[in-house]
Structure formats: structure tokens, C-alpha cells
Design an enzyme around this catalytic site. Structure first.
Site, PDB file in Angstrom:
ATOM      1  N   ASP A  58       0.981  -1.243   0.006  1.00 43.88           N
ATOM      2  CA  ASP A  58       0.070  -0.001  -0.007  1.00 43.88           C
ATOM      3  C   ASP A  58       1.011   1.276   0.038  1.00 43.88           C
ATOM      4  O   ASP A  58       1.917   0.961   0.295  1.00 43.88           O
ATOM      5  CB  ASP A  58      -0.734   0.006   1.265  1.00 43.88           C
ATOM      6  N   ASP A  97       0.083   5.047   1.047  1.00 49.17           N
ATOM      7  CA  ASP A  97      -0.467   6.060   1.913  1.00 49.17           C
ATOM      8  C   ASP A  97      -0.552   5.197   2.999  1.00 49.17           C
ATOM      9  O   ASP A  97      -1.301   4.492   3.544  1.00 49.17           O
ATOM     10  CB  ASP A  97      -1.840   6.647   1.824  1.00 49.17           C
TER      11      ASP A  97
HETATM   12  P1  B16 Z   1      -6.939  10.208  -3.910  1.00 46.43           P
HETATM   13  P2  B16 Z   1      -4.148   4.082  -0.268  1.00 46.43           P
HETATM   14  C1  B16 Z   1      -5.869   5.993  -0.415  1.00 46.43           C
HETATM   15  O1  B16 Z   1      -4.435   5.205  -0.709  1.00 46.43           O
HETATM   16  C2  B16 Z   1      -5.865   6.629   0.920  1.00 46.43           C
HETATM   17  O2  B16 Z   1      -5.440   5.637   2.075  1.00 46.43           O
HETATM   18  C3  B16 Z   1      -7.273   7.092   1.123  1.00 46.43           C
HETATM   19  O3  B16 Z   1      -7.418   7.852   2.329  1.00 46.43           O
HETATM   20  C4  B16 Z   1      -7.505   8.154   0.002  1.00 46.43           C
HETATM   21  O4  B16 Z   1      -8.933   8.499  -0.052  1.00 46.43           O
HETATM   22  C5  B16 Z   1      -7.441   7.277  -1.478  1.00 46.43           C
HETATM   23  O5  B16 Z   1      -6.064   6.730  -1.626  1.00 46.43           O
HETATM   24  C6  B16 Z   1      -7.867   7.908  -2.742  1.00 46.43           C
HETATM   25  O6  B16 Z   1      -6.806   9.029  -2.666  1.00 46.43           O
HETATM   26  O7  B16 Z   1      -8.042  11.207  -3.316  1.00 46.43           O
HETATM   27  O8  B16 Z   1      -5.453  10.774  -3.747  1.00 46.43           O
HETATM   28  O9  B16 Z   1      -7.037   9.735  -4.993  1.00 46.43           O
HETATM   29  O10 B16 Z   1      -3.867   3.719   1.235  1.00 46.43           O
HETATM   30  O11 B16 Z   1      -4.695   2.909  -1.187  1.00 46.43           O
HETATM   31  O12 B16 Z   1      -2.623   4.172  -0.761  1.00 46.43           O
HETATM   32 MG    MG Z   2      -2.947   3.053   3.503  1.00 42.62          MG
END
Ligand code: B16
Ligand code: MG
Length: 223
Positions: free
Chosen positions: A12, A14
Site C-alpha cells: 500500500d 499512503d
Molecule cells: P486520492 P492507499 C488511499 O491510498 C488513501 O488511503 C485514502 O485515504 C484516499 O482517500 C485514497 O487513497 C484516494 O486517494 O484522493 O489521492 O485519489 O492507502 O490505497 O495508498
Molecule cells: Mg494506506
């Protein structure tokens, strides 16, 4: 079935590679306050790994405002949140890679095991570039082409498929409950990072504890 080898490790982004999870929180908090809703870090756990629009829905439900906006208004709010988030991303440098991650990536690569990324963030490429980690991954699943966000296994299955790896012989690393569920639903071995996670095959409190030897030991001792 005894697991005899490892074909891939899928990360992952984030919250595992870097702490952009905190930037997402700050951006949502700012947006939520603009419509009179207060969210805290505990509530934020539920937004981790969840797509942008699904996150907005959860925030509106939290503030009991789920019926107050049209789809166009919601899209405008999501865009605004992303602008807040992109402002925070400008601060991101290679120093923001979380402790232990570079060592872990190097140890996996040294064994010739494929490395993938399974982030549902549409900003993933920008984040990897800021961290100077673009070449660290053999395959990054494209969030724009994913129709179901975590806990659905789609993004982890897409990453394994892109790497030519069998999920049953692959490991996923996640900081979100929805992500752990996605890894398990894909048939992979789940490594969890953080305090609030349930259902991981192996769990550590922080990325600094993500040693490759101990992860392998845990993987090979679980049948
Ligand atoms: P964006 P991951 C996710 O990333 C985040 O954990 C989540 O909080 C976020 O809303 C989602 O990506 C979408 O991100 O707005 O930048 O498209 O944890 O899957 O790396
Ligand atoms: Mg994450």
C-alpha cells in the site's frame, strides 16, 4: 497448503511507504470544517484505503449531511479536498519515506522477488515521484482503472496479475483495515502496520519493525 516460496510483495502507499495518510486527514478535516463537520484522527481510520468519493460520503454521513448536496456539489467538494491535499504534497521529499521501508524494498529486491504497488490514490504517481521511488516498483496498479476500492480485492489482484504473481504465494502490506480485508480477500498473506487492525496474518506497530527476515519467518510458518 504449505507455502514454499514467495512470488511478490505488494505495498500500500499512503500510510506504509510514506505518511500521506496524515495529509489526507488534514485535507479532509479542512474540507469538512468548511461544511460544518468536525472529524478527528479516530474517525480518519475509516477513511484509510477508501476512495475519494466514498470518503466524502462517510464524512457527510458523520455530519448527518448526506442528503444536503447534489452530485455536482459533492464532486466539487472532492475536487476541493484534492486541491488541499496536493498543496500538502508539495512538502513531500525523499526524507518522508517511512523508517525501514528503503531497507525492506532493498532486501526483497536482493532476493529477486517482484515488488508491486496497490494504492487506490489517483495521486500515487505524484507521491512516488516526490519520494524518488518511481523505479522501486516492478508494477503499480492504476487506481484510475480500478472500479471497486478496498476492501474489495480488485487492486491487490490487479497488482499480482501485473507482476505475473500468484496471490496465494504473495504478501500484501497495509496500514488500513479496509486494506487488510482486501489482501485477505485476494488470498494473499496480510502484513498490517498500525494499532487498530484486525485480521492481519502478521502485525507490527510501525514500519520500522517491518524486517524482511521476520516477515518471511511469519509467512513460512503460517500454512
Ligand atoms: P486520492 P492507499 C488511499 O491510498 C488513501 O488511503 C485514502 O485515504 C484516499 O482517500 C485514497 O487513497 C484516494 O486517494 O484522493 O489521492 O485519489 O492507502 O490505497 O495508498
Ligand atoms: Mg494506506
Amino acid at each position: 497448503m504449505e507455502k514454499k516460496h514467495i512470488e511478490a510483495v505488494v505495498f500500500d502507499l499512503d500510510g506504509v511507504i510514506t505518511d500521506t495518510a496524515h495529509y489526507h486527514f488534514l485535507a479532509w478535516k479542512q474540507l469538512a470544517e468548511e461544511v460544518g463537520i468536525t472529524i478527528d484522527e479516530v474517525f480518519n481510520e475509516r477513511l484509510k484505503g477508501i476512495s475519494r468519493m466514498d470518503s466524502l460520503e462517510l464524512i457527510l454521513i458523520e455530519g448527518n449531511r448526506q442528503n444536503d448536496f447534489t452530485l455536482a456539489e459533492k464532486e466539487e467538494m472532492a475536487t476541493k479536498k484534492n486541491l488541499h491535499y496536493c498543496e500538502f504534497l508539495k512538502e513531500l521529499t525523499p526524507e518522508a519515506v517511512l523508517p525501514g521501508i528503503l531497507e525492506l524494498l532493498a532486501a526483497i529486491k536482493a532476493e529477486g522477488i517482484s515488488i508491486g504497488l496497490a494504492s487506490v490514490s489517483k495521486n500515487a504517481a505524484t507521491v512516488l515521484k516526490a519520494l524518488q521511488l518511481e523505479s522501486a516498483f516492478d508494477y503499480c496498479a492504476d487506481a484510475a482503472k480500478i472500479s471497486k476500492s478496498k476492501p474489495d480485492p480488485e487492486i491487490f489482484l490487479t497488482a499480482c496479475n501485473g507482476l505475473g504473481a500468484n496471490p496465494a504465494y504473495s504478501i500484501g502490506i497495509e496500514d488500513a483495515q479496509a486494506g487488510i480485508e482486501a489482501i485477505k480477500a485476494s488470498g494473499m498473506f496480510a502484513v498490517g502496520v498500525g494499532n487498530y487492525l484486525e485480521g492481519a496474518d502478521y502485525k507490527v506497530e510501525a514500519t520500522s519493525q517491518l524486517g524482511w527476515e521476520i516477515i518471511k519467518e511469519q509467512y513460512f510458518t503460517r500454512l
